[in-house]
Enzyme design. Structure first.
Site, PDB file in Angstrom:
ATOM      1  N   ASP A 229      19.206 -46.941  26.568  1.00 48.69           N
ATOM      2  CA  ASP A 229      18.390 -45.912  27.196  1.00 48.69           C
ATOM      3  C   ASP A 229      17.727 -46.640  28.524  1.00 48.69           C
ATOM      4  O   ASP A 229      17.649 -47.760  28.665  1.00 48.69           O
ATOM      5  CB  ASP A 229      17.268 -45.448  26.407  1.00 48.69           C
TER       6      ASP A 229
ATOM      7  N   ASP B 296      14.723 -45.123  30.946  1.00 52.43           N
ATOM      8  CA  ASP B 296      13.225 -45.017  31.005  1.00 52.43           C
ATOM      9  C   ASP B 296      12.380 -45.471  29.645  1.00 52.43           C
ATOM     10  O   ASP B 296      12.832 -44.877  28.663  1.00 52.43           O
ATOM     11  CB  ASP B 296      12.738 -43.598  31.743  1.00 52.43           C
TER      12      ASP B 296
HETATM   13 MG   LIG Z   1      13.220 -43.536  26.918  1.00 56.75          MG
END
Ligand SMILES: [Mg+2]
Ligand SMILES: [Zn+2]
Length: 183
Positions: free
Chosen positions: A7, A9
């Site tokens: 992932d 962020d």
């Molecule tokens: Mg995230």
């Protein structure tokens, strides 16, 4: 091919409730560049899968997102790492698209594009959505990190019955585990 889905962020860079809308708002988390370099040196290939509803919300154009990702990839390269591919979902939740995590669409698309055996791949994320997408795509392992949303995520995952195989302080700790475990 040892694939690590990552992932963005809250794992690679600092997350924000106001979203990360452009490169000036993008800040690498401590240790994340080192983690990506370590993974590359140990033969892992990293693919970023990221929900970016900023596009569907009209807060950024696809060109601005592409610019952010080009600069991120360049910074990773300069630090000795490599991002093989970046897949993003531009939609908002109401679109009901197949790609927004927790749906597995981006993982399945990456599988088809790169010929990945998902049962041997790992997901590293900071939210329950990442862990859920990993399960739905049949990934071998799902690692949660405590950065980003990750503080509350282990309890939330337990409550929702979403599989989490291991929890780490951050991406670097997860990378060190993978590298050590793989020899
Ligand atoms: Mg995230
Ligand atoms: Zn989508």
């Amino acid at each position: 091919m040892k694939i690590v889905f990552c992932d963005r962020d809250g794992v690679i860079n600092r997350d924000s409730a106001d979203y990360i809308k452009n490169w000036s708002e993008f800040e690498f988390l401590p240790g994340s560049l080192e983690a990506l370099a370590l993974l590359k040196s140990a033969g892992f290939q990293v693919i970023v899968v990221t929900n970016q509803s900023i596009i569907g919300r009209g807060m950024a154009t696809p060109e601005i997102l592409a610019d952010t990702h080009a600069r991120m990839s360049e910074a990773v390269r300069k630090a000795g790492g490599e991002i093989l591919d970046i897949l993003h979902c531009p939609h908002v939740p109401e679109d009901g698209c197949p790609c927004r995590k927790p749906r597995p669409g981006m993982l399945l698309a990456a599988r088809d594009r790169h010929g990945i055996d998902l049962s041997r791949a790992v997901m590293i994320g900071d939210s329950v959505k990442d862990m859920d997408a990993a399960s739905r795509a049949g990934l071998g392992q799902a690692f949660l990190v405590r950065t980003g949303n990750g503080g509350a995520a282990p309890a939330s995952a337990r409550k929702k019955g979403v599989r989490v195989d291991r929890v780490f302080d951050d991406l670097l700790a997860a990378a060190r585990f993978l590298v050590k475990g793989d020899g």
